[in-house]
Enzyme design. Sequence first.
Site, PDB file in Angstrom:
ATOM      1  N   ASP A 160      49.330  31.331  79.105  1.00 28.49           N
ATOM      2  CA  ASP A 160      47.958  30.979  79.477  1.00 28.49           C
ATOM      3  C   ASP A 160      47.714  31.252  80.959  1.00 28.49           C
ATOM      4  O   ASP A 160      48.655  31.375  81.756  1.00 28.49           O
ATOM      5  CB  ASP A 160      47.703  29.501  79.151  1.00 28.49           C
ATOM      6  CG  ASP A 160      46.259  29.223  78.765  1.00 28.49           C
ATOM      7  OD1 ASP A 160      45.387  30.069  79.059  1.00 28.49           O
ATOM      8  OD2 ASP A 160      45.996  28.156  78.172  1.00 28.49           O
TER       9      ASP A 160
ATOM     10  N   ASP B 177      38.493  30.135  73.545  1.00 27.40           N
ATOM     11  CA  ASP B 177      38.833  28.733  73.317  1.00 27.40           C
ATOM     12  C   ASP B 177      37.849  28.076  72.357  1.00 27.40           C
ATOM     13  O   ASP B 177      38.103  26.960  71.891  1.00 27.40           O
ATOM     14  CB  ASP B 177      38.829  27.963  74.644  1.00 27.40           C
ATOM     15  CG  ASP B 177      40.084  28.193  75.460  1.00 27.40           C
ATOM     16  OD1 ASP B 177      41.092  28.657  74.882  1.00 27.40           O
ATOM     17  OD2 ASP B 177      40.067  27.918  76.669  1.00 27.40           O
TER      18      ASP B 177
END
Length: 696
Positions: A431, A496
């Site tokens: 990430d 997301d």
Amino acid sequence: MNQIITVGEAPFALNLRLHEAGMPEIIALGDAVEAHEPLAAITRASRINGMDEAVPSNVILPTGGMGFFGWPAITGHRQGRDFLLDFSDWKMLQTGNRTRLSARDTVAQIAIQIEIASHAGGVISMASRLTNEGSLPYQLDRCMAGTFRLPAGQAWIEHFTGSWGREFQTRREKLGTALWVQENRRGRTSHDRPPMLFVESGGLKLGLTLAWSSNHQIAVDCADDGARLVHLGALFEPGECLLGPGDTYESPRAYAGADVASLHAFVREELLDWPGKAMKPRPVTLNTWEGNYFDHKLDALKAQASAAAELGIERFVLDDGWFGRRDDDTSSLGDWDIDPRKYPSGLKPLVDHVTGLGMEFGIWFEPEMINPNSELFRAYPDWSLQAEGRPLLLSRNQLVLDLTRPEVSDYIFNKMHAVLSTHDISYIKWDMNRDLTHAAGRDGRARTDAQIRAVYALMDSIRAAHPDVEIESCASGGGRVDYGVLARTHRVWASDCTDALERLEIQRGISRFLPPEIIGSHVSAVPNHQTGRRHSLSFRAIVAMAYHFGVELNPLEMTDGERAEMAGFIEAHKRLRPVLHESGANFFCEPLDGRYLWGAASEEKIVLFIAQATQAVSEQPAPLRLPEKLRTIGGAWRITNKMPDHPAFIRIHDDQRRLLAGEISFSLDAAISGGLPLPMMMPESALLLELDREDD
């Protein structure tokens, strides 16, 4: 010198002409031009008040100040001097699919190399190298990777915009004669300006992208004769690229493909570097983020893993919260030691439980970041990117580690290596949750370009040390999706936002450049955690099934009926994976009256995914026309399966019921030309149809 060079093969070849001086001239991009073609060798004169000697404007990487008055693709200077560049004495070296062109400017003492390559699927790429052969530093302000030319005519551009949770929104606009420029300064690929676009003019449509995960620049310039030059390259911060004597700048690589299928074929066959050199079936994944967030309890996670295995899930990914004292997003980034409060015996009990159930184990890292509230920052407060005298600007409570410093990169590698080498881990969710600001090194100079090169080097080191581990690129969702990072990773997290309605447009956009099997798409809980919407399980599952399918919820919180339904969708996905992910015949149609259509086809099976996003305007839906590219398959077909069994049709006629029940056979030509007369669907509903070829 008037040499004609062809790179690639018809119907997608790049044709160039080398002059003794000046940049290589682009004759055409498309069908190959034979070297003996007399028209291709004719030099065009300019108008009366133009230059006395012809100066071609349709060239690769044009430079300014020597008769070219368009947008220069290379600019720089040596303390204000040597700002003009005029390369000459071109040499060519062809090796396999690669052609290297090299020349020098003896006055400015700069050497250039342009490498052009043809790739799988009918894709052409370019990259440039600039070397300072002088005795003084050379300030390079701009050096594009490559230039592609479109013929004159009315021109259109399709590009992407968006933000967190709403990436890859497609925008289409008409081009005029003015310069069109896109610049990204976020230090990562970005949510709002990814380096991907389609440009169409004169009957030619190009998909163009830059393999680069940092600042970039794309310019579409209109030449004097109406042709358009598209330049792609990295964007430098002021003073960032200072070449000392003998130093070389190497650009990222720019790619051009004739269509979506060409780009997909290149990614599948050449770009991706799979462990074992071949893609295995994409494991159905459970990611723990939305099901747990930072609440890690070993027994609960084991129970979730057991429930996931019963559903048919094949990979269990432990997301953020397993390290340091990470109870929220304010602390512990950089402290990559297992939290003894949550895991008193380490991660091994959970890893062994997951792998004992027959699933792979994956884990989340954010290697490039550091929280001020961390042991690492307290020990080394100067390890973050920072500009002297400027405030440390936080984003998501974190700073960016200066990975250009070897001691910092080595520290992160060793921490990751310690976790990976002591556990049976098959997958990293890598990430990156903030844009770059005050991106300076200890010397006060900008480090944006050097930072992404250091990130690539760290990824390469992890891959070399752990060649069987796959990596997902995630950056606040789809903030780092490009061919540069994909040369080192195996999947991207498109957004997301797991809301299925939002995902329709996100996935349609990203699918223009990436094949579906590397795009993560998960079924999440209701109400959705990002939007609060409530959707049926069938809608959520069908929107996700064609991609790298997964689950983003706690399976223990599902009802028995939901678990049974979810298991059915997972079983269907596994059964259809060879068609969806390996046939190469994926298709994505433009939405019509709120209805989306995508799918895949083989010689024996066609899979259709149909989603109605909004209420239709029409009284009756238009027949569902299958894409023209399927016409070569031909034959007679019938519908053999639909999911769900009771789709959300508004009204259905008996003839339509018979069609969906497989009682009516039809030719594929008819389904392409006339379409399937399906019933109108309720908004925010979806349908999966399987078509099988009739026996001869």
